[in-house]
Design an enzyme around this catalytic site. Structure first.
Site, PDB file in Angstrom:
ATOM      1  N   LYS A 178      23.911  63.518 -21.044  1.00 57.81           N
ATOM      2  CA  LYS A 178      23.613  62.336 -20.234  1.00 57.81           C
ATOM      3  C   LYS A 178      22.218  61.780 -20.518  1.00 57.81           C
ATOM      4  CE  LYS A 178      27.052  62.897 -16.641  1.00 57.81           C
ATOM      5  NZ  LYS A 178      27.379  63.091 -15.212  1.00 57.81           N
ATOM      6  N   ARG A 211      30.739  71.289 -16.884  1.00 62.09           N
ATOM      7  CA  ARG A 211      31.582  70.308 -17.581  1.00 62.09           C
ATOM      8  C   ARG A 211      30.824  69.877 -18.839  1.00 62.09           C
ATOM      9  NH1 ARG A 211      32.703  64.656 -17.650  1.00 62.09           N
ATOM     10  NH2 ARG A 211      34.934  64.150 -17.553  1.00 62.09           N
TER      11      ARG A 211
END
Length: 228
Positions: A178, A211
């Site tokens: 991210k 994840r």
């Protein structure tokens, strides 16, 4: 993608709609059209637990009928039809925290006390889930790193996973590649070292589920942490 690599995961999370910042929603039909290739080739996953990443109950229902066993809802069951579906199907549901929508969530970000506000959100969502008959053992919480959070907010979440754990539920974090991990404007594919570092901290602080995109590297991380 490399299917053999993906099959090394404990859970395979599949979604057809991007929920990155400033993304636009799909219709149910568009989402299901994209998922058709998965539904039509479900045997390729060799019985691995499959999680459907969607906030649309109609999409989740069809996914469950096609062999999926987990619902991953970025809106945390805000649509109560999703809670009803999870209850009647007796499947696990991941309740994520988000502030706003993917198209608006990174605008005007503000919290008085981000950790407490996320906990308050989970308490309300969990209570509603239980009211609809979802077993506590089927509830997983995800503080939603990057979903309506500032750079410092994301670090606060990682450093305070122990507070979420005290709620008594498994905690999932999704921080892989991210933008808050970016260094000098690098691209997502370049963020593996930063991802490994952040996930190591998350795991040491009690995260139950990571994840990730890079499965092999995180299997090494898990094995190293398990050996300690």
């Amino acid at each position: 993608f490399n299917l053999n690599n993906i099959l090394k995961s404990d859970i395979i999370d599949i979604g057809a709609e991007s929920t990155r910042p400033n993304s636009n929603p799909l219709t149910e039909k568009e989402e299901l059209d994209r998922l058709a290739i998965v539904f039509n080739n479900i045997d390729l996953f060799h019985g691995k637990p499959l999680s459907i990443d969607t906030y649309k109950p109609a999409v989740a229902r069809i996914a469950l009928k096609n062999g999926f066993q987990i619902i991953n809802d970025i809106y945390g069951g805000k649509n109560e039809e999703m809670l009803m579906l999870a209850s009647e199907s007796n499947v696990k549901i991941i309740l994520m925290h988000i502030k706003g929508t993917p198209s608006t969530m990174q605008k005007n970000i503000y919290y008085n006390d981000i950790i407490q506000e996320i906990i308050d959100y989970f308490e309300e969502r969990i209570s509603k889930s239980i009211k609809y008959g979802i077993k506590e053992s089927n509830i997983i919480i995800d503080p939603g790193i990057g979903f309506g959070k500032s750079l410092s907010d994301n670090y606060k979440i990682i450093n305070n996973i122990t507070r979420f754990k005290k709620m008594g539920f498994d905690v999932m974090v999704g921080l892989s590649r991210k933008s808050f991990l970016s260094i000098d404007g690098d691209m997502p594919k370049d963020r593996l070292p930063a991802t490994i570092c952040a996930n190591t901290i998350a795991a040491l602080n009690g995260a139950d589920i990571l994840r990730v995109h890079d499965v092999d590297e995180h299997i090494v991380l898990r094995n190293n942490l398990s050996a300690k």
